[in-house]
Design a protein around this motif. Structure first.
Motif, PDB file in Angstrom:
ATOM      1  N   HIS A 102      38.342  21.752 -11.551  1.00  0.00           N
ATOM      2  CA  HIS A 102      37.983  22.987 -11.477  1.00  0.00           C
ATOM      3  C   HIS A 102      36.998  23.097 -12.706  1.00  0.00           C
ATOM      4  O   HIS A 102      36.895  23.572 -13.831  1.00  0.00           O
ATOM      5  N   LYS A 103      36.019  22.189 -13.535  1.00  0.00           N
ATOM      6  CA  LYS A 103      35.183  22.754 -14.432  1.00  0.00           C
ATOM      7  C   LYS A 103      33.343  21.504 -14.197  1.00  0.00           C
ATOM      8  O   LYS A 103      33.972  20.903 -13.125  1.00  0.00           O
ATOM      9  N   LYS A 104      32.897  22.237 -14.306  1.00  0.00           N
ATOM     10  CA  LYS A 104      31.271  21.203 -14.101  1.00  0.00           C
ATOM     11  C   LYS A 104      31.043  19.815 -14.721  1.00  0.00           C
ATOM     12  O   LYS A 104      31.670  20.721 -16.418  1.00  0.00           O
ATOM     13  N   ALA A 105      30.447  19.283 -14.566  1.00  0.00           N
ATOM     14  CA  ALA A 105      29.917  18.077 -15.342  1.00  0.00           C
ATOM     15  C   ALA A 105      28.891  18.257 -15.710  1.00  0.00           C
ATOM     16  O   ALA A 105      28.034  19.109 -15.411  1.00  0.00           O
ATOM     17  N   ALA A 106      28.832  17.730 -17.203  1.00  0.00           N
ATOM     18  CA  ALA A 106      27.247  17.945 -17.447  1.00  0.00           C
ATOM     19  C   ALA A 106      26.421  16.526 -16.578  1.00  0.00           C
ATOM     20  O   ALA A 106      26.543  15.625 -16.864  1.00  0.00           O
ATOM     21  N   THR A 107      25.250  17.019 -16.296  1.00  0.00           N
ATOM     22  CA  THR A 107      23.970  15.922 -16.783  1.00  0.00           C
ATOM     23  C   THR A 107      23.466  15.588 -17.884  1.00  0.00           C
ATOM     24  O   THR A 107      23.048  16.561 -18.967  1.00  0.00           O
ATOM     25  N   PHE A 121      26.802  12.273 -16.519  1.00  0.00           N
ATOM     26  CA  PHE A 121      26.040  11.970 -15.201  1.00  0.00           C
ATOM     27  C   PHE A 121      25.194  11.406 -16.368  1.00  0.00           C
ATOM     28  O   PHE A 121      24.641  12.566 -16.014  1.00  0.00           O
ATOM     29  N   PHE A 122      24.396  10.284 -16.187  1.00  0.00           N
ATOM     30  CA  PHE A 122      23.557  10.061 -16.864  1.00  0.00           C
ATOM     31  C   PHE A 122      22.228   9.857 -15.985  1.00  0.00           C
ATOM     32  O   PHE A 122      23.145   9.356 -14.685  1.00  0.00           O
ATOM     33  N   THR A 123      21.077  10.433 -16.170  1.00  0.00           N
ATOM     34  CA  THR A 123      20.550  10.328 -15.249  1.00  0.00           C
ATOM     35  C   THR A 123      18.903   9.878 -15.495  1.00  0.00           C
ATOM     36  O   THR A 123      17.760   9.848 -14.821  1.00  0.00           O
ATOM     37  N   SER A 124      18.793   9.203 -16.250  1.00  0.00           N
ATOM     38  CA  SER A 124      17.862   8.775 -17.421  1.00  0.00           C
ATOM     39  C   SER A 124      18.514   8.139 -18.662  1.00  0.00           C
ATOM     40  O   SER A 124      19.722   8.644 -18.736  1.00  0.00           O
ATOM     41  N   CYS A 125      17.241   7.061 -19.049  1.00  0.00           N
ATOM     42  CA  CYS A 125      18.007   6.678 -20.426  1.00  0.00           C
ATOM     43  C   CYS A 125      16.416   6.158 -21.083  1.00  0.00           C
ATOM     44  O   CYS A 125      15.254   5.576 -20.135  1.00  0.00           O
ATOM     45  N   ALA A 126      16.928   5.002 -22.328  1.00  0.00           N
ATOM     46  CA  ALA A 126      16.270   4.751 -22.642  1.00  0.00           C
ATOM     47  C   ALA A 126      15.751   3.480 -22.596  1.00  0.00           C
ATOM     48  O   ALA A 126      16.276   2.648 -22.046  1.00  0.00           O
ATOM     49  N   GLY A 127      14.546   2.990 -22.966  1.00  0.00           N
ATOM     50  CA  GLY A 127      14.135   1.873 -22.688  1.00  0.00           C
ATOM     51  C   GLY A 127      14.185   0.574 -24.228  1.00  0.00           C
ATOM     52  O   GLY A 127      14.512   1.188 -25.072  1.00  0.00           O
ATOM     53  N   GLY A 128      14.246  -0.344 -24.150  1.00  0.00           N
ATOM     54  CA  GLY A 128      15.041  -0.805 -25.765  1.00  0.00           C
ATOM     55  C   GLY A 128      13.494  -2.731 -25.291  1.00  0.00           C
ATOM     56  O   GLY A 128      13.275  -2.938 -24.591  1.00  0.00           O
ATOM     57  N   VAL A 129      13.283  -3.306 -26.788  1.00  0.00           N
ATOM     58  CA  VAL A 129      13.147  -4.181 -26.912  1.00  0.00           C
ATOM     59  C   VAL A 129      13.938  -4.594 -28.158  1.00  0.00           C
ATOM     60  O   VAL A 129      13.932  -4.049 -29.324  1.00  0.00           O
ATOM     61  N   ARG A 130      14.344  -6.101 -28.024  1.00  0.00           N
ATOM     62  CA  ARG A 130      14.776  -6.853 -28.650  1.00  0.00           C
ATOM     63  C   ARG A 130      13.615  -7.712 -30.188  1.00  0.00           C
ATOM     64  O   ARG A 130      12.550  -8.120 -29.208  1.00  0.00           O
ATOM     65  N   ASN A 131      14.258  -7.974 -30.942  1.00  0.00           N
ATOM     66  CA  ASN A 131      13.116  -8.461 -32.164  1.00  0.00           C
ATOM     67  C   ASN A 131      13.803  -9.634 -33.511  1.00  0.00           C
ATOM     68  O   ASN A 131      15.106  -9.869 -33.868  1.00  0.00           O
ATOM     69  N   TYR A 132      13.676 -10.543 -33.659  1.00  0.00           N
ATOM     70  CA  TYR A 132      13.650 -11.311 -34.222  1.00  0.00           C
ATOM     71  C   TYR A 132      12.419 -11.019 -35.410  1.00  0.00           C
ATOM     72  O   TYR A 132      11.804 -11.451 -35.116  1.00  0.00           O
TER      73      TYR A 132
END
Length: 478
Positions: free
Chosen positions: A414-419, A171-182
């Motif tokens: 019957h197993k643990k999920a990860a964050t 389970f994702f609880t945070s993520c990267a930001g980004g920017v595009r470039n030419y």
């Protein structure tokens, strides 16, 4: 038809609709029509984002509502020898546990699986769930543009489930930001010369998602072809073209250049090209499968060439421009902190333009890397242009929804999920800033080789996440 059969049915319906980023009208109209036919209130904005309100199926329900969210666009890529025509949509096949495209194209399970879930929920009155606000955005794959544009003032829910992750039980609880470039290299005009024209192709690479696969050590066809040409360069080798189709968020799998070589240098040039290609194969032997092809073209008079200064400027730019993992996180073990990918090369009107994606979970590092690219442009006399800058999603230490999802997964399997945090960009960052006090998690089923022609989805995992999603909704409604 049982519910799980409907999920596969609707996934097949979704992928049949052409829906590359920027071409979402057809799929958006399909969602709007479906919602109206089933009696739901739906809004569609002028960027084709859709919000659908699905009332609770529980009589006299008075509890909280929930957002289910995904994006409708896909990254469309295909193999150079694929016969597929984009406008005809994608046919897919089920083979055991896997579902994939039949014609060497990306499948679009990212994020077609979410759409299939939404359609199945809307098609059933038997699933117990609280009121739902289904948000489906556009242009996610080209910089989260739909999420940035969407008016969220009507959203009432404080629980928010994003269904754009690609690994069951994580389970994702945070993520990267980004920017595009030419990054644009001015090349000027071409002029005819009496040379032997050759087409140099570098292809066969695995590619992958420029966020989640950037740490796998795979090659980038654009960078590698630039290296091959630089090693064999000389004043008697001229450049006619340099091109690579692709996307900012896909690691480049194929690139091609046309060069002209003085006849007296031809044998030496071919030898040097082959030597460099062998070095690259050896370097990537554990991670990738580069294949270099040299074709001697017949008509010497059919080609014109850039001058040496322009050619050298291009090759210097390809050597200097960064690609791959720039830094790893010291706060989250195994996480890529900052990276950059060069996804395509487009030649037009005397310029060659490279499209890149810069990512980081630390905003200042993202801008530092972007500044580095700007400096390379200034030094070489090129142009660097940033756009589609989107925010990171920061970890929420107090998330009842996250804790509920963890309990549900353990109870069911019957197993643990990860964050975890993901180096890829998720729209959650925008929604976290637009909806006050919202509690967000991102979940999804097992997808493989997304943003490539080998993209696949695990059917059993798709069913597992479906069961988990329904149980989360059921418990939120209880």
């Amino acid at each position: 038809m049982e519910l799980k059969e409907k999920i596969i049915y609707y996934l097949k319906q979704v992928v049949k609709i052409p829906r590359a980023s920027g071409d979402e009208k057809a799929i958006s109209d399909y969602l709007v029509k479906f919602a109206k036919e089933h009696g739901y209130k739906v809004t569609q904005d002028d960027l084709y984002n859709v919000i659908i309100e699905v009332p609770s199926t529980i009589p006299d329900y008075a509890g909280p509502s929930v957002v289910l969210q995904g994006h409708m666009d896909m990254v469309y890529v295909k193999e150079p020898d694929s016969p597929h025509i984009y406008e005809e949509g994608i046919d897919c096949t089920v083979d055991g546990d896997r579902i994939y495209s039949t014609q060497k194209t990306s499948l679009g399970a990212d994020n077609g699986v979410a759409l299939a879930y939404f359609l199945t929920i809307m098609d059933s009155k038997e699933i117990p769930h609280p009121p739902l606000e289904i948000i489906v955005t556009t242009q996610e794959e080209v910089g989260l543009i739909g999420a940035q544009y969407l008016d969220c003032s009507s959203i009432k829910s404080k629980y928010f489930i994003n269904l754009d992750s690609e690994s069951e039980g994580e389970f994702f609880t945070s993520c990267a930001g980004g920017v595009r470039n030419y990054f644009t290299v001015p090349m000027g005009e071409k002029h005819p010369q009496k040379l032997i024209p050759l087409t140099i192709k570098l292809q066969g690479l695995k590619g992958g998602h420029s966020g989640t696969d950037i740490n796998l050590g795979r090659g980038n066809a654009i960078k590698l072809l630039g290296r091959v040409l630089k090693e064999a360069n000389g004043d008697d080798v001229m450049l006619s073209s340099f091109k690579a189709e692709g996307k900012a968020n896909s690691i480049s799998t194929a690139a091609a250049a046309i060069v002209g070589v003085n006849p007296s240098r031809l044998c030496e040039f071919k030898t040097k090209i082959a030597e460099t290609a062998n070095l690259i194969k050896n370097e990537l032997q554990y991670t990738d499968t580069p294949n270099l092809i040299i074709e001697e073209n017949k008509d010497e008079n059919a080609y014109k060439y850039y001058d040496n200064d322009s050619k050298n400027k291009l090759l210097n730019a390809l050597e200097l421009l960064p690609f791959g993992v720039v830094s790893k996180s010291f706060s989250i073990k195994g996480l890529t902190e900052t990276s950059v990918n060069i996804g395509s090369a487009e030649e037009n009107n005397g310029e060659i333009k490279f499209l890149s994606s810069v990512r980081s979970c630390v905003a200042s590092r993202k801008y530092e890397l972007l500044g580095r690219i700007d400096t390379i442009a200034r030094v070489l006399g090129c142009k660097s242009e940033a756009f589609n800058d989107y925010p990171q999603w920061n970890y929420n230490p107090n998330s009842p929804l996250r804790e509920l999802a963890l309990r549900v997964y353990e109870d069911m399997f019957h197993k643990k999920a990860a964050t975890a945090s993901i180096h890829g960009g998720l729209e959650c960052g925008y929604f976290d800033s637009k909806i006050n006090d919202v509690d967000i998690i991102s979940i999804g089923c097992n997808l493989y080789d997304v943003h490539t022609s080998k993209e696949q989805a695990s059917i059993q995992s798709l069913y597992n996440v479906w069961d988990m999603l329904l149980e989360i909704l059921k418990r939120l409604a209880s």
